[in-house]
Write an enzyme that holds these catalytic residues in place. Structure first.
Site, short mmCIF file in Angstrom:
data_model
loop_
_atom_site.label_atom_id
_atom_site.label_comp_id
_atom_site.label_asym_id
_atom_site.label_seq_id
_atom_site.Cartn_x
_atom_site.Cartn_y
_atom_site.Cartn_z
CG ASP A 17 -1.96 -1.08 1.18
OD1 ASP A 17 -2.27 -1.56 0.07
OD2 ASP A 17 -2.46 -1.45 2.25
CD GLU A 73 -1.60 -4.04 3.54
OE1 GLU A 73 -2.67 -4.51 3.08
OE2 GLU A 73 -0.58 -3.89 2.85
CE LYS A 103 -5.37 -4.07 4.09
NZ LYS A 103 -5.92 -4.20 2.72
#
Length: 225
Positions: free
Chosen positions: A73, A104, A106
């Site tokens: 990401d 990452e 999220k």
């Protein structure tokens, strides 16, 4: 005239980041669209505030043997000494030697998501990296020692109660090898970092976690030079 306040400026930056992450969560029903919006908030923060020699983008990482990482990401990488980057539309491929950190991003953290993110970080650290002398106008810089690649996690919230605590740390400690997280931010609650001496995580609960995370992240990239 109103007095300048560094604390207020940093607080405003954090409020903007947390608010935009919350908007991404509330505005988009499709998981892929919500994920793209979330990644975009973190990428813009890093792109705007890291030292100029670094860039941040969503990318795959490749090594000289042709092996690829998972798509990450957020990849923080060096552009000064890494001229080769492949771009096609929205796909970016970054050489392993130029990578300083991978994250990452999220909306929320839970045990399954932490494990998945650790596997992605490990896929970058598993790549083969080389180091060569660097020619310059006055001669040649000797080959540098390989820099450590930082791994981390960026979320709006945590699924645990309390959000930053023993259960979160247990999930993080499930992989202290290639998939380990060195630093991360839960924007609604605080940030965390790995104490390399003790091997445990420190969780910092404060009211401006996005900016508190950003400043040591920037200095960590500088220390990796």
């Amino acid at each position: 005239m109103a007095e300048w306040s560094l604390s207020q400026l940093l607080g405003s930056l954090h409020s903007e980041i947390q608010g935009r992450l919350a908007i991404a969560r509330a505005s988009f029903a499709h998981p892929g669209t919500k994920g793209d919006a979330t990644e975009g908030v973190w990428l813009e923060l890093l792109q705007n505030h890291l030292p100029e020699r670094y860039q941040a983008t969503k990318a795959h990482v490749v090594d000289s043997n042709g092996n690829f990482s998972h798509q990450m990401d957020v990849v923080v990488f060096d552009r000064q000494y890494s001229p080769f980057i492949f771009r096609f539309n929205d796909e970016v491929i970054v050489p392993a030697e130029s990578v300083y950190a991978v994250f990452e991003a999220k909306q929320s953290a839970d045990a399954a998501m932490v494990k998945y993110a650790q596997e992605k970080v490990a896929s970058v650290r598993a790549l083969h990296r080389t180091s060569l002398p660097i020619p310059h106008a006055g001669g040649v810089y000797p080959a540098k020692a390989l820099m450590p690649i930082l791994g981390g996690l960026l979320t709006l919230e945590s699924g645990w109660t309390p959000a930053l605590g023993d259960s979160f740390e247990k999930a993080l400690l499930a992989d202290t090898g290639a998939g380990r997280f060195d630093v991360g931010c839960v924007a609604a609650h605080g940030h965390f970092f790995l104490d390399k001496t003790s091997g445990s995580y420190s969780f910092v609960n404060e009211n401006k976690p996005a900016t508190a995370f950003l400043l040591p992240c920037s200095s960590s990239a500088e220390r990796c030079r």
